[in-house]
Design an enzyme around this catalytic site. Structure first.
Site, PDB file in Angstrom:
ATOM      1  CE  LYS A  14      17.983  32.314 -33.329  1.00  0.00           C
ATOM      2  NZ  LYS A  14      18.953  31.588 -34.147  1.00  0.00           N
ATOM      3  NE  ARG A  89      21.776  28.344 -29.704  1.00  0.00           N
ATOM      4  CZ  ARG A  89      21.838  29.651 -29.800  1.00  0.00           C
ATOM      5  NH1 ARG A  89      21.034  30.452 -29.231  1.00  0.00           N
ATOM      6  NH2 ARG A  89      22.500  29.949 -31.043  1.00  0.00           N
ATOM      7  NE  ARG A 128      25.817  36.981 -37.107  1.00  0.00           N
ATOM      8  CZ  ARG A 128      25.002  36.243 -36.644  1.00  0.00           C
ATOM      9  NH1 ARG A 128      23.572  36.403 -36.749  1.00  0.00           N
ATOM     10  NH2 ARG A 128      25.366  35.209 -36.149  1.00  0.00           N
ATOM     11  NE  ARG A 134      27.882  36.251 -33.126  1.00  0.00           N
ATOM     12  CZ  ARG A 134      26.907  35.844 -33.215  1.00  0.00           C
ATOM     13  NH1 ARG A 134      25.604  36.672 -33.344  1.00  0.00           N
ATOM     14  NH2 ARG A 134      26.662  34.722 -32.849  1.00  0.00           N
ATOM     15  NE  ARG A 146      27.566  30.038 -34.205  1.00  0.00           N
ATOM     16  CZ  ARG A 146      27.592  31.108 -34.873  1.00  0.00           C
ATOM     17  NH1 ARG A 146      28.691  31.313 -35.540  1.00  0.00           N
ATOM     18  NH2 ARG A 146      26.661  31.955 -35.158  1.00  0.00           N
TER      19      ARG A 146
HETATM   20  P1  ADP Z   1      23.598  32.348 -33.334  1.00  0.00           P
HETATM   21  O1  ADP Z   1      22.073  32.011 -33.338  1.00  0.00           O
HETATM   22  O2  ADP Z   1      24.080  33.163 -34.743  1.00  0.00           O
HETATM   23  O3  ADP Z   1      24.301  30.919 -33.075  1.00  0.00           O
HETATM   24  P2  ADP Z   1      23.583  33.505 -30.822  1.00  0.00           P
HETATM   25  O4  ADP Z   1      23.718  35.076 -30.780  1.00  0.00           O
HETATM   26  O5  ADP Z   1      22.004  33.145 -30.467  1.00  0.00           O
HETATM   27  O6  ADP Z   1      23.899  33.390 -32.368  1.00  0.00           O
HETATM   28  O7  ADP Z   1      24.568  32.732 -29.997  1.00  0.00           O
HETATM   29  C1  ADP Z   1      25.708  32.736 -29.839  1.00  0.00           C
HETATM   30  C2  ADP Z   1      26.370  31.714 -28.823  1.00  0.00           C
HETATM   31  O8  ADP Z   1      25.880  31.918 -27.586  1.00  0.00           O
HETATM   32  C3  ADP Z   1      26.148  30.135 -29.199  1.00  0.00           C
HETATM   33  O9  ADP Z   1      26.678  29.572 -30.222  1.00  0.00           O
HETATM   34  C4  ADP Z   1      26.074  29.562 -27.671  1.00  0.00           C
HETATM   35  O10 ADP Z   1      27.521  29.395 -27.586  1.00  0.00           O
HETATM   36  C5  ADP Z   1      25.671  30.566 -26.896  1.00  0.00           C
HETATM   37  N1  ADP Z   1      24.326  30.410 -26.659  1.00  0.00           N
HETATM   38  C6  ADP Z   1      23.386  31.497 -27.091  1.00  0.00           C
HETATM   39  N2  ADP Z   1      22.194  31.327 -26.385  1.00  0.00           N
HETATM   40  C7  ADP Z   1      22.131  30.011 -25.607  1.00  0.00           C
HETATM   41  C8  ADP Z   1      21.372  29.199 -25.068  1.00  0.00           C
HETATM   42  N3  ADP Z   1      20.258  29.233 -24.942  1.00  0.00           N
HETATM   43  N4  ADP Z   1      21.915  28.112 -24.574  1.00  0.00           N
HETATM   44  C9  ADP Z   1      23.438  27.623 -24.601  1.00  0.00           C
HETATM   45  N5  ADP Z   1      24.315  28.472 -25.167  1.00  0.00           N
HETATM   46  C10 ADP Z   1      23.609  29.599 -25.786  1.00  0.00           C
END
Ligand code: ADP
Length: 194
Positions: A14, A89, A128, A134, A146
């Site tokens: 993404k 999400r 990554r 990260r 996750r």
């Molecule tokens: P990835 O898609 O690789 O998991 P993101 O950068 O989108 O990475 O998200 C990293 C973390 O941030 C998630 O595992 C979650 O803990 C938190 N997070 C991000 N967006 C949301 C959301 N919309 N609702 C709840 N938690 C979120």
């Protein structure tokens, strides 16, 4: 406004595709993950609370991310459209996003759902983790948590948009350019570039 959601499990590409999409379609990129990481870097109270959950691979509470998106929409009133990445999400977040956009006489035009096998996701995320530092990418247990959260809470968000016939499924394996071409083709069916 022209609003897109880029949807898919962690590691589905993404972030990479978002950069290309915002450049081509002149959209404002709203990544809740990026906003949360910038709060962590600032060591804000919100960031420190969120980090505890993120490091376990769990989602941050709905009201926290909804508040962040509301602020971002308010702070970008002149945007010609938004690309939502990592949001919504949960079904609660999806319903709330619809309301926020309806308040601006707008809506989601299309949800681009990226499909990538679980084996490939884990491989990409571990790689990554080595490069980016990260913390949620460094450990296979956290990555699996996750992906577990994705299946438990996030995947059903698609049903919300399928009811409205707004979902385009995109094969998320191949070269970055190939995948981008697939995304652009799906967008061309709903959006005519001027
Ligand atoms: P990835 O898609 O690789 O998991 P993101 O950068 O989108 O990475 O998200 C990293 C973390 O941030 C998630 O595992 C979650 O803990 C938190 N997070 C991000 N967006 C949301 C959301 N919309 N609702 C709840 N938690 C979120």
């Amino acid at each position: 406004m022209f609003n897109l959601i880029l949807f898919g499990p962690p590691g589905s590409g993404k972030g990479t595709q978002s950069e290309k999409l915002i450049a081509k379609y002149h959209l404002k990129h709203l990544s809740t993950g990026d906003i949360l990481r910038s709060e962590i870097a600032k060591k804000s109270k919100l960031g420190l609370e969120a980090k505890k959950l993120m490091d376990k691979g769990e989602l941050v509470p709905d009201e926290v991310v909804i508040g962040m998106i509301n602020d971002a929409l308010e702070n970008n009133k002149s945007a010609k459209g938004f690309l939502f990445d990592g949001f919504p999400r949960t079904e609660v977040q999806a319903a709330e996003l619809d309301k926020l956009l309806a308040g601006k006489k707008s809506s989601i035009a299309l949800v681009l759902a990226m499909n990538v096998s679980e084996k490939e996701l884990i491989k990409r995320l571990l790689k990554r983790g080595e490069a980016s530092g990260r913390s949620d990418d460094a450990n296979e247990e956290v990555i699996k948590a996750r992906i577990g959260e994705y299946h438990k809470k996030t995947q059903s968000v698609l049903k919300h948009y399928q009811k409205e016939k707004k979902v385009a499924e995109i094969e998320g394996e191949g070269s970055i350019d190939e995948i981008f071409q697939r995304l652009a083709k799906a967008i061309s069916k709903v959006y005519k570039e001027k």
